[in-house]
Design a protein around this motif. Sequence first.
Motif, PDB file in Angstrom:
ATOM      1  N   UNK A  52       0.843  -1.191   0.000  1.00 24.23           N
ATOM      2  CA  UNK A  52       0.000   0.000   0.000  1.00 24.23           C
ATOM      3  C   UNK A  52       0.882   1.246   0.000  1.00 24.23           C
ATOM      4  N   UNK A  53       0.477   2.258  -0.758  1.00 26.97           N
ATOM      5  CA  UNK A  53       1.147   3.554  -0.734  1.00 26.97           C
ATOM      6  C   UNK A  53       0.143   4.607  -0.277  1.00 26.97           C
ATOM      7  N   UNK A  54       0.505   5.353   0.749  1.00 29.04           N
ATOM      8  CA  UNK A  54      -0.273   6.517   1.178  1.00 29.04           C
ATOM      9  C   UNK A  54       0.396   7.733   0.549  1.00 29.04           C
ATOM     10  N   UNK A  55      -0.315   8.413  -0.338  1.00 21.11           N
ATOM     11  CA  UNK A  55       0.311   9.441  -1.161  1.00 21.11           C
ATOM     12  C   UNK A  55      -0.413  10.779  -1.055  1.00 21.11           C
ATOM     13  N   UNK A  56       0.326  11.798  -0.649  1.00 24.47           N
ATOM     14  CA  UNK A  56      -0.214  13.162  -0.649  1.00 24.47           C
ATOM     15  C   UNK A  56      -0.283  13.652  -2.094  1.00 24.47           C
ATOM     16  N   UNK A  57      -1.326  14.387  -2.441  1.00 18.71           N
ATOM     17  CA  UNK A  57      -1.451  14.894  -3.812  1.00 18.71           C
ATOM     18  C   UNK A  57      -0.715  16.211  -3.979  1.00 18.71           C
ATOM     19  N   UNK A  74       1.760  -0.615 -11.502  1.00 21.34           N
ATOM     20  CA  UNK A  74       1.086  -0.253 -10.265  1.00 21.34           C
ATOM     21  C   UNK A  74       0.682  -1.519  -9.537  1.00 21.34           C
ATOM     22  N   UNK A  75       1.683  -2.218  -9.006  1.00 20.04           N
ATOM     23  CA  UNK A  75       1.422  -3.475  -8.324  1.00 20.04           C
ATOM     24  C   UNK A  75       1.233  -3.247  -6.827  1.00 20.04           C
ATOM     25  N   UNK A 128      -8.263   0.169 -10.817  1.00 17.67           N
ATOM     26  CA  UNK A 128      -8.739   1.502 -10.469  1.00 17.67           C
ATOM     27  C   UNK A 128      -7.640   2.533 -10.667  1.00 17.67           C
ATOM     28  N   UNK A 129      -6.434   2.214 -10.216  1.00 13.46           N
ATOM     29  CA  UNK A 129      -5.324   3.154 -10.343  1.00 13.46           C
ATOM     30  C   UNK A 129      -4.913   3.313 -11.799  1.00 13.46           C
ATOM     31  N   UNK A 130      -4.911   2.217 -12.548  1.00  7.94           N
ATOM     32  CA  UNK A 130      -4.609   2.297 -13.978  1.00  7.94           C
ATOM     33  C   UNK A 130      -5.604   3.228 -14.671  1.00  7.94           C
ATOM     34  N   UNK A 131      -6.882   3.086 -14.306  1.00  5.32           N
ATOM     35  CA  UNK A 131      -7.913   3.906 -14.927  1.00  5.32           C
ATOM     36  C   UNK A 131      -7.729   5.378 -14.585  1.00  5.32           C
ATOM     37  N   UNK A 132      -7.351   5.655 -13.334  1.00  3.50           N
ATOM     38  CA  UNK A 132      -7.106   7.036 -12.919  1.00  3.50           C
ATOM     39  C   UNK A 132      -5.968   7.656 -13.704  1.00  3.50           C
ATOM     40  N   UNK A 133      -4.888   6.924 -13.880  1.00  3.01           N
ATOM     41  CA  UNK A 133      -3.738   7.455 -14.615  1.00  3.01           C
ATOM     42  C   UNK A 133      -4.098   7.716 -16.064  1.00  3.01           C
ATOM     43  N   UNK A 134      -4.832   6.801 -16.684  1.00  2.00           N
ATOM     44  CA  UNK A 134      -5.256   7.016 -18.063  1.00  2.00           C
ATOM     45  C   UNK A 134      -6.166   8.230 -18.176  1.00  2.00           C
TER      46      UNK A 134
END
Length: 249
Positions: A52-57, A74-75, A128-134
Amino acid sequence: MNINAVLIDDEKHNLENLNQLLNTYCPQIHVCDTALNADDGKTSILKHRPDIVFLDIQMSDKNGFDLLRGLNHYDFEIIFVTAYDQYAIQAMRFSAVDYLLKPIGIDELQSAVNRAIKKCQLKVQNQQLENLIQLLKSQQNKEEHRIALTTMKETRFIKTNDIIRCQSSNNYSSFFLHDKEELLVCKPIYEYEEILKEYGFIRCHQSHLVNKKYVRSWIKEYGDHLLLSNGTEIPVSRNKKDEVKRALE
């Protein structure tokens, strides 16, 4: 199951606070590293391969989305941590990606962590993350954008242009697709009104959201209805008439 996590935030006190919250309320999480900027965060992710990564935007040099664009795979599961940012939150909701608003609430943190752990245990690919990046990479090409729709069994990624309409059913929403498939989604219709508005969707009734691409005509013979290309008639409520007319013009 021991879950390794990396925390990335450009403010040290935020990292310390999140670390303490995880230690106290999410003991199954092992924080293997922290980083104070996007570049160090990327290095940490590649080195530790966290679950898991907790990431500030919002960070001072590169933001969290810049960091993600620089990765090829994004594994890991991700939980964004952010102050209120309408665009960022809309993008994350569109892709069904978890996020926490600062200041972080304990219940919200535990819920997000439990969802992420469940995905880790099932070894679900992070679409979900792949979709966000696209989505972030192709802001101009909205015809290719896919919205994440979570059913009882799975999360489907559907092009917005393939959705004819959405109908509410208490706290659930039914999505009707151009290929005649129907998806029952575990969220109320208002969750989708805001994020689909810019894709040509109109809230014509309390229970209905329609894609104006599929509106064939406006029927006034027995009350106001929209006739859709698949033959379905959708009511237009009295207080929505002017808004619908403007949208269709």
